[in-house]
Scaffold this active site. Structure first.
Site, PDB file in Angstrom:
ATOM      1  N   GLU A 127      -4.975   8.388  -7.344  1.00  0.00           N
ATOM      2  CA  GLU A 127      -3.355   8.672  -8.112  1.00  0.00           C
ATOM      3  C   GLU A 127      -3.474   8.226  -9.869  1.00  0.00           C
ATOM      4  OE1 GLU A 127      -2.521   5.248  -5.555  1.00  0.00           O
ATOM      5  OE2 GLU A 127      -3.533   7.178  -5.947  1.00  0.00           O
TER       6      GLU A 127
ATOM      7  N   GLY B 128      -0.148  -0.061  -0.356  1.00  0.00           N
ATOM      8  CA  GLY B 128       0.825  -1.466  -0.870  1.00  0.00           C
ATOM      9  C   GLY B 128      -0.015  -3.006  -0.679  1.00  0.00           C
TER      10      GLY B 128
ATOM     11  N   HIS C  60      -7.139   4.559  -4.777  1.00  0.00           N
ATOM     12  CA  HIS C  60      -6.320   5.104  -5.655  1.00  0.00           C
ATOM     13  C   HIS C  60      -6.724   6.545  -5.968  1.00  0.00           C
ATOM     14  CE1 HIS C  60      -3.229   1.537  -4.059  1.00  0.00           C
ATOM     15  NE2 HIS C  60      -4.618   1.752  -4.555  1.00  0.00           N
TER      16      HIS C  60
ATOM     17  N   CYS D 165      -5.840   3.328   0.149  1.00  0.00           N
ATOM     18  CA  CYS D 165      -5.800   2.674   0.550  1.00  0.00           C
ATOM     19  C   CYS D 165      -4.848   1.671   2.319  1.00  0.00           C
ATOM     20  CB  CYS D 165      -4.902   1.660  -0.701  1.00  0.00           C
ATOM     21  SG  CYS D 165      -5.395  -0.201  -1.490  1.00  0.00           S
ATOM     22  N   TYR D 166      -3.906   1.378   1.386  1.00  0.00           N
ATOM     23  CA  TYR D 166      -3.230   0.558   2.840  1.00  0.00           C
ATOM     24  C   TYR D 166      -3.097   1.387   3.396  1.00  0.00           C
ATOM     25  CZ  TYR D 166       0.608  -1.475   5.421  1.00  0.00           C
ATOM     26  OH  TYR D 166       1.532  -2.080   6.660  1.00  0.00           O
TER      27      TYR D 166
ATOM     28  N   ASP E  42      16.255  11.083 -23.029  1.00  0.00           N
ATOM     29  CA  ASP E  42      16.359  11.244 -21.263  1.00  0.00           C
ATOM     30  C   ASP E  42      18.081  11.306 -21.233  1.00  0.00           C
ATOM     31  OD1 ASP E  42      13.792  10.172 -20.721  1.00  0.00           O
ATOM     32  OD2 ASP E  42      14.437   8.676 -20.748  1.00  0.00           O
TER      33      ASP E  42
ATOM     34  N   LYS F  69       8.422  10.596 -18.221  1.00  0.00           N
ATOM     35  CA  LYS F  69       8.569  10.735 -19.606  1.00  0.00           C
ATOM     36  C   LYS F  69       8.541  12.451 -19.762  1.00  0.00           C
ATOM     37  CE  LYS F  69      10.692   8.958 -22.442  1.00  0.00           C
ATOM     38  NZ  LYS F  69      11.837   8.042 -22.483  1.00  0.00           N
TER      39      LYS F  69
END
Length: 515
Positions: free
Chosen positions: A172, A55, A170, A82-83, A228, A371
């Site tokens: 991710e 964040g 991070h 992180c945050y 989509d 996606k």
């Protein structure tokens, strides 16, 4: 069934959904909630693990997002990123301060505790993505430091007895080379998840959930023919059958021949047993967009007119209880609707909706998927590969691939240029290897020479990006001979174009679309 759940608490991080994505890549189901989620709701969900996102705030400031100490005393493994890592330390008695040296980008992280479960199988040093201006200067009681960098003494820390883990980087993002391995270690080894959730489970559970929600109601689906909305339409068709009517609005901002192609797939002679209605509303949209150049205004006009058309069709059908849209998560997060994230742009299928919508509820069955996950769901539903791997196309269509005012002539120009580009890319075998590519019409006109005559015509911009999740992207390296062939054909075959450019901008700082 979802007998294993990991939840992500969002503290405003730009990568929040990437966290959930990485967990799902480990075949563990994951949901995202805002950081202000009530502790009793967390207990009710009974997750196997909790992940706290990054964040933009400083956790020691009084108005910053926070959580009570009770979160860390539930007996549920917690991983702070992180945050989230800083907040964990701050709440549990550690110390977080402004760093003398800010770390940003790829950074070598050295692991100091070889037997840390979070780092099982991870090399040391390992390259991780850092993005922080505060740092943990003192770990909370019961924690030990497990990793560090040249400028960050606490790159990771853990309290193994209480299953609490904090990493300053991070894991991710793809730039953290072994990040997925770390997340896999957390959800499998630390949280004890078996990892048996797959896309077929998502499809079946979504179908069941839709049936329960809709009951005997009538459903109207916004079908554009893109990946989509097509997946959403087939998903709804399997869920509620004849209760579903699919309305395809040809707003005159589609790719070349796309209206007829969509009707061929979904119409009465198509692949699916759907109630299909095509509305030709080209002139109506062109009139609304006349004289409008500002991107957000164009989006909102297209979005509002889109909904008005649906309302009109709904009234012809009779009572319609639900509107279905193929919204996916990048749409949500960039529209400011994904937890604590900031608005980047509005879409007609999320942020651009008018205040009054004449439906009981909007159903967005794909809003938590990226996606590539939507494509997996499409294959699971039996949709042909050709349709599943079709090039992505934005809801507002060519309205946001035409810089400035939209006119019928400009639409024709960009349709022709884009058709040539896609044709040549497919011929070169690059159709599936590049995340997204398209032609856009700039608002720039320049002097050229064609047939020994001076011209003053438009410049077309070609865009091609490599991306996995559409949250970040890099310009694709399209071979020069392909670009040369595309350029030559566009200039020779498309009237009023005398210049072609290739966009090298990544995301960030740019977006994938032009507007």
């Amino acid at each position: 069934m979802r007998n294993e759940l990991v939840i992500v608490l969002d503290f405003g991080g730009q990568y929040n959904q990437l966290v959930a994505r990485r967990v799902r890549e480990c075949n563990v189901y994951c949901e995202i909630y805002s950081y202000n989620m009530d502790i009793e709701k967390i207990k009710e969900l009974n997750p196997k693990g909790i992940i706290l996102t990054g964040g933009p705030n400083s956790c020691y400031e009084t108005d910053s997002p926070t959580y009570s100490r009770e979160l860390f005393e539930l007996g549920i493994p917690v991983l702070g990123l992180c945050y989230g890592a800083q907040l964990m330390m701050h709440v549990l008695g550690g110390k977080v301060e402004r760093a003398k040296v800010r770390e940003y980008g790829k950074t070598e992280v050295s692991i100091s505790k070889a037997d840390s479960e979070i780092f099982t199988g991870v090399n040391t040093p390992t390259v991780c993505w850092m993005s922080h201006f505060d740092y943990i200067s003192q770990v909370a009681p019961g924690f030990e430091v497990t990793a560090f960098t040249a400028d960050c003494p606490v790159a990771a820390a853990e309290n193994k007895d209480n299953s609490l883990y904090a990493v300053q980087f991070h894991p991710e993002v793809l730039h953290t080379v072994e990040g997925t391995k770390m997340i896999n270690n957390f959800v499998k080894d630390i949280c004890g998840c078996a990892g048996d959730w797959k896309m077929d489970a998502f499809v079946e559970e979504t179908i069941q959930s839709i049936r329960k929600k809709v009951g005997k109601g009538k459903v109207l689906c916004a079908l554009s023919g893109g990946v989509d909305s097509s997946v959403a339409a087939v998903l709804l068709s399997k869920a509620v059958g004849a209760q579903l009517t699919c309305v395809f609005v040809d707003h005159g901002l589609l790719r070349k021949n796309e209206g007829d192609e969509v009707e061929a797939v979904f119409g009465s002679d198509g692949l699916y047993d759907l109630n299909f209605i095509r509305v030709n509303a080209q002139d109506r949209f062109y009139q609304k967009l006349a004289g409008i150049a500002e991107p957000e205004e164009k989006r909102k006009i297209i979005g509002e007119e889109f909904i008005r058309v649906f309302e009109e069709e709904a009234r012809k059908i009779g009572t319609v209880d639900f509107l279905v849209q193929g919204t996916i998560y990048p749409d949500v997060v960039e529209s400011g609707l994904g937890g604590e994230s900031a608005v980047i742009k509005s879409h007609h299928n999320v942020g651009g909706l008018p205040d009054y919508v004449d439906f009981k509820e909007i159903i967005e069955p794909l809003r938590d998927l990226f996606k590539d996950e939507v494509r997996k769901a499409g294959l699971e539903l039996g949709i042909p590969e050709k349709l599943v791997f079709r090039q992505p196309f934005p809801g507002p269509g060519l309205g946001i691939r035409i810089i400035g005012e939209v006119t019928e002539e400009k639409v024709r120009i960009v349709q022709d240029a884009d058709a040539i580009y896609r044709e040549e890319m497919d011929a070169a075998g690059m159709g599936k290897s590049i995340g997204q590519y398209f032609a856009a019409l700039t608002n720039m006109r320049s002097v050229g020479v064609m047939g020994d005559e001076r011209t003053y015509d438009y410049a077309v911009a070609l865009r091609a990006v490599s991306t996995v999740d559409f949250m970040t992207a890099e310009s694709a390296e399209v071979p020069w001979e392909v670009l040369h062939r595309v350029t030559s054909r566009i200039v020779n075959e498309v009237n009023h174009v005398n210049r072609v450019m290739y966009d090298l901008t990544g995301k960030p700082p740019g977006t994938i679309e032009f507007e």
